[in-house]
Design a protein around this motif. Structure first.
Motif, PDB file in Angstrom:
ATOM      1  N   GLN A  52      38.702  12.576   3.611  1.00  0.00           N
ATOM      2  CA  GLN A  52      39.641  11.915   4.272  1.00  0.00           C
ATOM      3  C   GLN A  52      40.070  10.808   3.300  1.00  0.00           C
ATOM      4  N   MET A  53      39.123  10.448   2.741  1.00  0.00           N
ATOM      5  CA  MET A  53      39.357   9.140   1.500  1.00  0.00           C
ATOM      6  C   MET A  53      40.794   9.844   0.152  1.00  0.00           C
ATOM      7  N   ASN A  54      40.010  10.776  -0.104  1.00  0.00           N
ATOM      8  CA  ASN A  54      41.593  11.753  -0.903  1.00  0.00           C
ATOM      9  C   ASN A  54      42.656  12.386   0.199  1.00  0.00           C
ATOM     10  N   GLU A  55      42.168  12.399   1.090  1.00  0.00           N
ATOM     11  CA  GLU A  55      44.061  12.977   1.808  1.00  0.00           C
ATOM     12  C   GLU A  55      44.824  11.304   1.657  1.00  0.00           C
ATOM     13  N   ASP A  56      44.266  10.573   1.775  1.00  0.00           N
ATOM     14  CA  ASP A  56      44.881   9.450   1.910  1.00  0.00           C
ATOM     15  C   ASP A  56      45.289   8.705   0.585  1.00  0.00           C
ATOM     16  N   ASP A  57      44.521   9.320  -0.725  1.00  0.00           N
ATOM     17  CA  ASP A  57      45.335   9.230  -1.465  1.00  0.00           C
ATOM     18  C   ASP A  57      46.003  10.119  -2.467  1.00  0.00           C
ATOM     19  N   SER A  58      46.553  10.929  -1.941  1.00  0.00           N
ATOM     20  CA  SER A  58      47.181  11.772  -2.178  1.00  0.00           C
ATOM     21  C   SER A  58      48.243  11.571  -1.466  1.00  0.00           C
ATOM     22  N   GLU A  59      48.551  10.994  -0.398  1.00  0.00           N
ATOM     23  CA  GLU A  59      50.095  10.183   0.556  1.00  0.00           C
ATOM     24  C   GLU A  59      50.058   8.877  -0.350  1.00  0.00           C
ATOM     25  N   ARG A  60      49.719   8.046  -0.680  1.00  0.00           N
ATOM     26  CA  ARG A  60      49.795   7.606  -1.800  1.00  0.00           C
ATOM     27  C   ARG A  60      50.442   7.567  -2.877  1.00  0.00           C
ATOM     28  N   LEU A  61      49.945   8.930  -3.501  1.00  0.00           N
ATOM     29  CA  LEU A  61      50.132   9.152  -4.526  1.00  0.00           C
ATOM     30  C   LEU A  61      51.251  10.220  -4.360  1.00  0.00           C
ATOM     31  N   PHE A  62      51.867  10.523  -3.120  1.00  0.00           N
ATOM     32  CA  PHE A  62      53.208  10.693  -3.633  1.00  0.00           C
ATOM     33  C   PHE A  62      54.363   9.842  -2.943  1.00  0.00           C
ATOM     34  N   ALA A  63      53.696   8.729  -2.704  1.00  0.00           N
ATOM     35  CA  ALA A  63      54.551   7.672  -1.871  1.00  0.00           C
ATOM     36  C   ALA A  63      55.240   7.189  -3.542  1.00  0.00           C
ATOM     37  N   SER A  69      47.446   8.911  11.106  1.00  0.00           N
ATOM     38  CA  SER A  69      47.222   8.884   9.804  1.00  0.00           C
ATOM     39  C   SER A  69      46.103   7.393   9.559  1.00  0.00           C
ATOM     40  N   PHE A  70      45.714   8.595   8.109  1.00  0.00           N
ATOM     41  CA  PHE A  70      44.749   7.311   7.889  1.00  0.00           C
ATOM     42  C   PHE A  70      44.850   5.829   6.886  1.00  0.00           C
ATOM     43  N   VAL A  71      43.613   5.089   6.900  1.00  0.00           N
ATOM     44  CA  VAL A  71      44.275   4.242   6.303  1.00  0.00           C
ATOM     45  C   VAL A  71      43.024   3.039   5.643  1.00  0.00           C
ATOM     46  N   SER A  72      43.332   3.411   4.121  1.00  0.00           N
ATOM     47  CA  SER A  72      42.265   2.630   3.752  1.00  0.00           C
ATOM     48  C   SER A  72      41.437   2.184   3.224  1.00  0.00           C
ATOM     49  N   ILE A  73      41.114   1.131   3.704  1.00  0.00           N
ATOM     50  CA  ILE A  73      40.632  -0.182   4.162  1.00  0.00           C
ATOM     51  C   ILE A  73      39.596  -0.624   2.866  1.00  0.00           C
ATOM     52  N   MET A  74      39.267   0.460   2.029  1.00  0.00           N
ATOM     53  CA  MET A  74      38.299  -0.651   0.831  1.00  0.00           C
ATOM     54  C   MET A  74      37.732   1.160   0.199  1.00  0.00           C
ATOM     55  N   ARG A  75      37.331   0.235  -1.224  1.00  0.00           N
ATOM     56  CA  ARG A  75      37.162   1.824  -1.991  1.00  0.00           C
ATOM     57  C   ARG A  75      35.044   1.406  -2.279  1.00  0.00           C
ATOM     58  N   GLY A  76      34.956   2.863  -2.761  1.00  0.00           N
ATOM     59  CA  GLY A  76      33.874   2.586  -3.791  1.00  0.00           C
ATOM     60  C   GLY A  76      32.668   2.363  -3.174  1.00  0.00           C
ATOM     61  N   CYS A  77      31.625   2.054  -3.299  1.00  0.00           N
ATOM     62  CA  CYS A  77      30.152   2.543  -2.628  1.00  0.00           C
ATOM     63  C   CYS A  77      29.194   1.113  -3.676  1.00  0.00           C
ATOM     64  N   LEU A 116      39.397   3.822   6.943  1.00  0.00           N
ATOM     65  CA  LEU A 116      38.659   4.314   5.894  1.00  0.00           C
ATOM     66  C   LEU A 116      37.866   3.413   5.405  1.00  0.00           C
ATOM     67  N   GLY A 117      36.614   4.268   5.553  1.00  0.00           N
ATOM     68  CA  GLY A 117      35.604   3.526   4.302  1.00  0.00           C
ATOM     69  C   GLY A 117      34.314   4.226   3.714  1.00  0.00           C
ATOM     70  N   GLN A 118      34.034   4.511   2.673  1.00  0.00           N
ATOM     71  CA  GLN A 118      32.239   4.872   2.358  1.00  0.00           C
ATOM     72  C   GLN A 118      31.115   4.298   3.327  1.00  0.00           C
ATOM     73  N   ASN A 119      32.084   3.169   3.643  1.00  0.00           N
ATOM     74  CA  ASN A 119      30.671   2.455   4.356  1.00  0.00           C
ATOM     75  C   ASN A 119      31.395   1.363   5.322  1.00  0.00           C
ATOM     76  N   VAL A 120      31.842   1.559   6.243  1.00  0.00           N
ATOM     77  CA  VAL A 120      32.771   0.321   6.398  1.00  0.00           C
ATOM     78  C   VAL A 120      33.035  -0.588   7.147  1.00  0.00           C
ATOM     79  N   ASN A 121      30.939  -0.472   7.612  1.00  0.00           N
ATOM     80  CA  ASN A 121      30.585  -1.152   8.309  1.00  0.00           C
ATOM     81  C   ASN A 121      30.616  -2.934   7.242  1.00  0.00           C
TER      82      ASN A 121
END
Ligand code: SAH
Ligand code: SF4
Ligand code: F3S
Length: 452
Positions: free
Chosen positions: A19-30, A156-164, A206-211
């Motif tokens: 899903q992180m990639n799906e969100d990134d693709s939307e950002r890329l298109f934006a 919609s997905f919303v990435s709230i963080m990145r990385g791990c 979205l996040g790899q570890n939202v907690n």
């Protein structure tokens, strides 16, 4: 730097992975749309093709190379076509990709999406082949610009963080996504409000570890505080989040399931294995009993919460009794769904160096056994819904049938039912008439027929 113009030009973006990639693709298109690129669904019509890639398992990576191979003929037909690769394979392989794929022009790492305009300019005006895959410990301003207002989507997905920062011993993600950084909460809320004003009814944070949102770099509030604010955004009707790491799940978070009406009682809690020996070598930070304690607390507090999980079979050193322990967890928890994978060694990870790799045929057999067991459980749980009334957020036309609509229950099950497209975006009640292994069939309930 002068901007590239995409006026009259079309981009084809193909997304692999999570899903992180799906969100990134939307950002890329934006970002591309800001320089006037339009989207096409046909690679043959495109002036720019970008594959947004995944390297979580070897198979995912191979898929990218075979797709890139097929694009060679298009480049031959149209030498002006620009071919790019972004995402986790781009990050992992960088310069090596240009050597390996002569018809590739552009490699965009996971943290360089916002630079696509400048990178395209280098390719189109200097004729250069470009790689941008630096990783940074901070999020630069403008990297996550609130998306375009005309993106009208029910959910919609919303990435709230990145990385791990967890470095589970099998996993490539910390290497290809960098260290964990949270986005500031005001920016996230602005994005959610923008989506709500465009008609979005459901957001998944979205996040790899939202907690661990807000605990390591960036982020000014805790995850439960962020969730509460997102639930308060007017127009948003449903809120979900993925992924939760079992070691970090807090009581404060669980309490929100009763405090916030909009928060769906649905949690993805990857267990990975039921064997303590394997969990320790995976560096997961919990035992099977600790995992089960949390799951049963959740089930006790909120009966009916749907729980899904990820499981890896055939991790190095996994013996038959370790696999049996995983099967035991699957049987006692009765997950609503599982995502199960054969272990795949990833370059540079700790587990890839373990010498006790499990033979491929054993991995395959264990996966089959696991999936057959879960299929029975899923069907049983779906069947229990027959005759029940559930709320569905209507997403649009069903893929399976033009005459039907599709939507999801709060517990994230797919439901198909007859109805008018005008219902898209609304939450309606339906009666479940038939359960299958991957979906449910239903009929809408007319409120007027329900009285008395
Ligand atoms: N951040 C999420 C997982 C992201 S990767 C979490 O920690 O839960 C999604 C899933 O892919 C993982 O949960 C794991 O089950 C699987 N996975 C990751 N690396 C893998 C590997 N090398 N081989 C097989 N499956 C893997
Ligand atoms: Fe990978 Fe573990 Fe991080 Fe999830 S928590 S992304 S499995 S390293
Ligand atoms: Fe794949 Fe990268 Fe997601 S490796 S699973 S696309 S974070």
């Amino acid at each position: 730097m002068e901007r590239v113009s995409g006026k009259g030009k079309d981009v084809y973006i193909e997304t692999f992975g999570c899903q992180m990639n799906e969100d990134d693709s939307e950002r890329l298109f934006a970002f591309l749309n800001e320089i006037d690129f339009q989207k096409t669904d046909e690679p043959e019509d495109a002036d720019l093709i970008i594959l947004n890639t995944c390297s979580i398992r070897e198979k995912a990576e191979q898929k990218v190379y075979s797709t890139l191979g097929r694009l060679k003929a298009l480049k031959k037909k149209n030498p002006d076509l620009i071919i790019g690769i972004s995402g986790c394979v781009a990050q992992q392989e960088g310069q090596r990709l240009l050597k390996r794929i002569p018809h590739l022009d552009l490699v965009i790492g996971t943290q360089n999406i916002h630079r696509v305009d400048a990178l395209l300019k280098e390719v189109s005006t200097k004729g250069a082949r470009v790689v941008a895959n630096e990783l940074s410990a901070t999020i630069s301003s403008g990297e996550y610009r609130p998306r375009l207002r005309d993106v009208k989507k029910v959910k919609s997905f919303v990435s709230i963080m990145r990385g791990c920062n967890n470095f589970c011993s099998y996993c490539i993600v910390p290497y290809v996504r960098g260290s964990e950084v949270s986005r500031p909460s005001p920016e996230i809320l602005e994005e959610v409000k923008t989506l709500a004003s465009g008609g979005t009814k459901e957001v998944t944070l979205l996040g790899q570890n939202v907690n661990s949102y807000g605990t390591s770099g960036g982020g000014d509030v805790s995850f439960p505080e962020l969730l509460t604010s997102v639930c308060r955004v007017e127009g948003i009707e449903r809120v979900r989040f993925i992924t939760s790491h079992p070691k970090d799940i807090s009581m404060e978070l669980l309490e929100l399931f009763s405090a916030e009406r909009k928060l769906c009682r649905n949690i993805h809690l990857p267990v990975q294995s039921g064997s303590d020996k394997v969990l320790e070598r995976m560096k997961r930070g919990y035992t099977a009993d600790e995992y089960l304690e949390k799951v049963f607390l959740l089930k006790r507090l909120y009966p009916g919460t749907s729980i899904s999980t990820d499981i890896i079979v055939g991790f190095p050193g996994e013996e038959e009794r370790d696999f049996e322990a995983t099967m035991e967890v699957v049987k006692v928890v009765e997950f609503d769904s599982i995502f199960s994978f054969k272990y795949s060694p990833r370059p540079g990870t700790l587990a890839a160096k373990f010498t006790d790799q499990v033979p491929p045929d054993v991995r395959s057999r264990r996966l089959e056994v696991l999936q057959a067991e879960q299929k029975q459980i899923t069907i049983k749980k779906n069947k229990a819904l027959e005759g029940k009334t559930v709320e569905v957020l209507v997403e649009g036309r069903s893929k399976a049938s033009e005459d039907e609509l599709t939507g999801r229950t709060p517990c994230n099950r797919v439901v198909n039912f007859p109805g008018e497209l005008a219902l898209a975006g609304s939450i309606i009640e339906v009666l479940i008439t038939q359960a299958y292994s991957n979906s449910l069939r239903a009929v809408p309930i007319e409120r007027s027929l329900l009285c008395c």
